[in-house]
Design an enzyme around this catalytic site. Sequence first.
Site, short mmCIF file in Angstrom:
data_model
loop_
_atom_site.label_atom_id
_atom_site.label_comp_id
_atom_site.label_asym_id
_atom_site.label_seq_id
_atom_site.Cartn_x
_atom_site.Cartn_y
_atom_site.Cartn_z
N LYS A 52 19.04 47.29 24.20
CA LYS A 52 19.75 46.90 24.98
C LYS A 52 21.26 46.84 24.80
CE LYS A 52 16.49 47.21 28.57
NZ LYS A 52 16.56 48.13 29.46
N ASP A 102 20.35 51.93 25.78
CA ASP A 102 20.91 51.56 27.23
C ASP A 102 21.38 50.59 27.79
OD1 ASP A 102 19.38 51.61 30.36
OD2 ASP A 102 17.42 50.42 29.29
N GLU A 162 21.20 55.76 27.43
CA GLU A 162 20.25 55.45 28.35
C GLU A 162 21.09 55.32 30.55
OE1 GLU A 162 15.97 53.62 30.16
OE2 GLU A 162 16.51 54.54 28.12
N GLU A 183 14.97 55.75 35.94
CA GLU A 183 14.02 54.91 36.42
C GLU A 183 15.10 53.99 37.93
OE1 GLU A 183 15.53 50.66 34.53
OE2 GLU A 183 15.90 51.82 32.62
N ASP A 211 9.48 56.49 37.25
CA ASP A 211 9.25 55.79 37.11
C ASP A 211 8.37 55.21 38.33
OD1 ASP A 211 10.21 52.68 36.79
OD2 ASP A 211 9.40 52.65 38.21
N HIS A 244 10.15 55.53 31.87
CA HIS A 244 10.33 54.59 31.40
C HIS A 244 9.24 53.24 31.80
CE1 HIS A 244 11.03 50.58 34.57
NE2 HIS A 244 11.85 50.67 33.48
#
Length: 441
Positions: free
Chosen positions: A221, A249, A275, A301, A324, A351
């Site tokens: 992240k 992400d 992402e 997602e 998702d 995801h």
Amino acid sequence: MRPSVTGFDVYDIRFPTSEQLDGSDAMNPDPDYSAAYVVLRTDGPARTEGHGLVFTIGRGNDVTAAAIEALRPYVVGRPAPRSAADLAALHHDLTHDSQLRWLGPEKGVTHMAAGAVVNAAWDLAATAAGLPVWEFLAAMTPEELVSLVDFRYLTDVLTREEALALLRAAEPGRAERARLLRAEGYPAYTTSPGWLGYDDDKLVRLAKEAVADGFAQIKLKVGADLDDDVRRLRLARAAVGPGIRIAVDANQRWDVPDALRWMAALAPYAPHWIEEPTSPDDILGHAAVRAGQPVKVATGEHVANRVVFKQLLQAGAVDFVQIDAARVSGVNENLAILLLAAKYGVPVCPHAGGVGLCELVQHLAMFDYVAVSGTREDRVIEYVDHLHEHFTHPAVIESGRYRAPRAPGFSARMRPESIAAYRYPDGPQWRARRPAQEVIS
């Protein structure tokens, strides 16, 4: 006599993952992984059940549960779905109520609620057939599969005839691909090392453990602080070496100029993709990010429906489509998205972060391999090592690969004791966390 749906139970289930910062990222610093959870129950000798859910991160889970409850009249008393025709009719009825549709249309809480019920119906039908959902889907004819899709708003880029041609082209190799899937599994990557709330030592330790466990890709992240992200990515790259992919992400944190500046700084550490660099609704913003820096772009997602996916693909805005299982209106709409991705030749990398998502989305990716795209090349399913113990048939990872589910259904059935313990706000896990005076009152 054919059984009918006689029971429709909805539960607000929450897990206090914010206490350990599991799931934390730049946009969502304190998530409590949660599920608005629905169980369809049938009469008749078999008394088959269907289980589905919407994933949320805590507050608002009750709103989602209420939206699922609003769909009760469309389901209770209906013959238990068994066939493609039954599942197509249910999906149509749940997504075409004009007054409920007005709240979207075809996006947001009501649309996700429809997806939970649709997915529960697929669990019910596949369980009755004695097959996992991926096999249940892959056993359908191209004509049956196409009948499941709502092509409204898609026909400028994907017609029913084109979809049928894609599915027919993939049909000859289905049996062999299913055999390979059972023998070899499906490639996975893990986000477990990369939560933003973890300190550097934990990041490095978990990254090394992921490689030792057989994962060829991890994810970090990013997006809160550029200097921190450069340091963390440098540490992760040193920990895993040059041969392991590291995706990053941003969880929608940036405007387009911020994304370009940030990714220019992270690019020397060879991120595999960025992402959700910006708003999930900003198609042209994603296209600008993709064109303006060297790292590939992934999103999906939080994409609301098949129409936004269509536009992302039309605009050349994504390198990886991230479906998702609990964001759009269930299996039927995800089938439409898989067909769109196949039409454009874009890999689907689902995801699967929150509670139950690994269990669900593995079926969709495996079906895609067997009956739609016909390939696992450059495709991976996300894996997060949290909360699987609450499911009767949890996702299984071996040597960095998902094992193909064998149990009938959609792998969505939560253990009754977990439902009882984590039901919000009155389950014992939550009563124990409430202030003493509130519990006494």
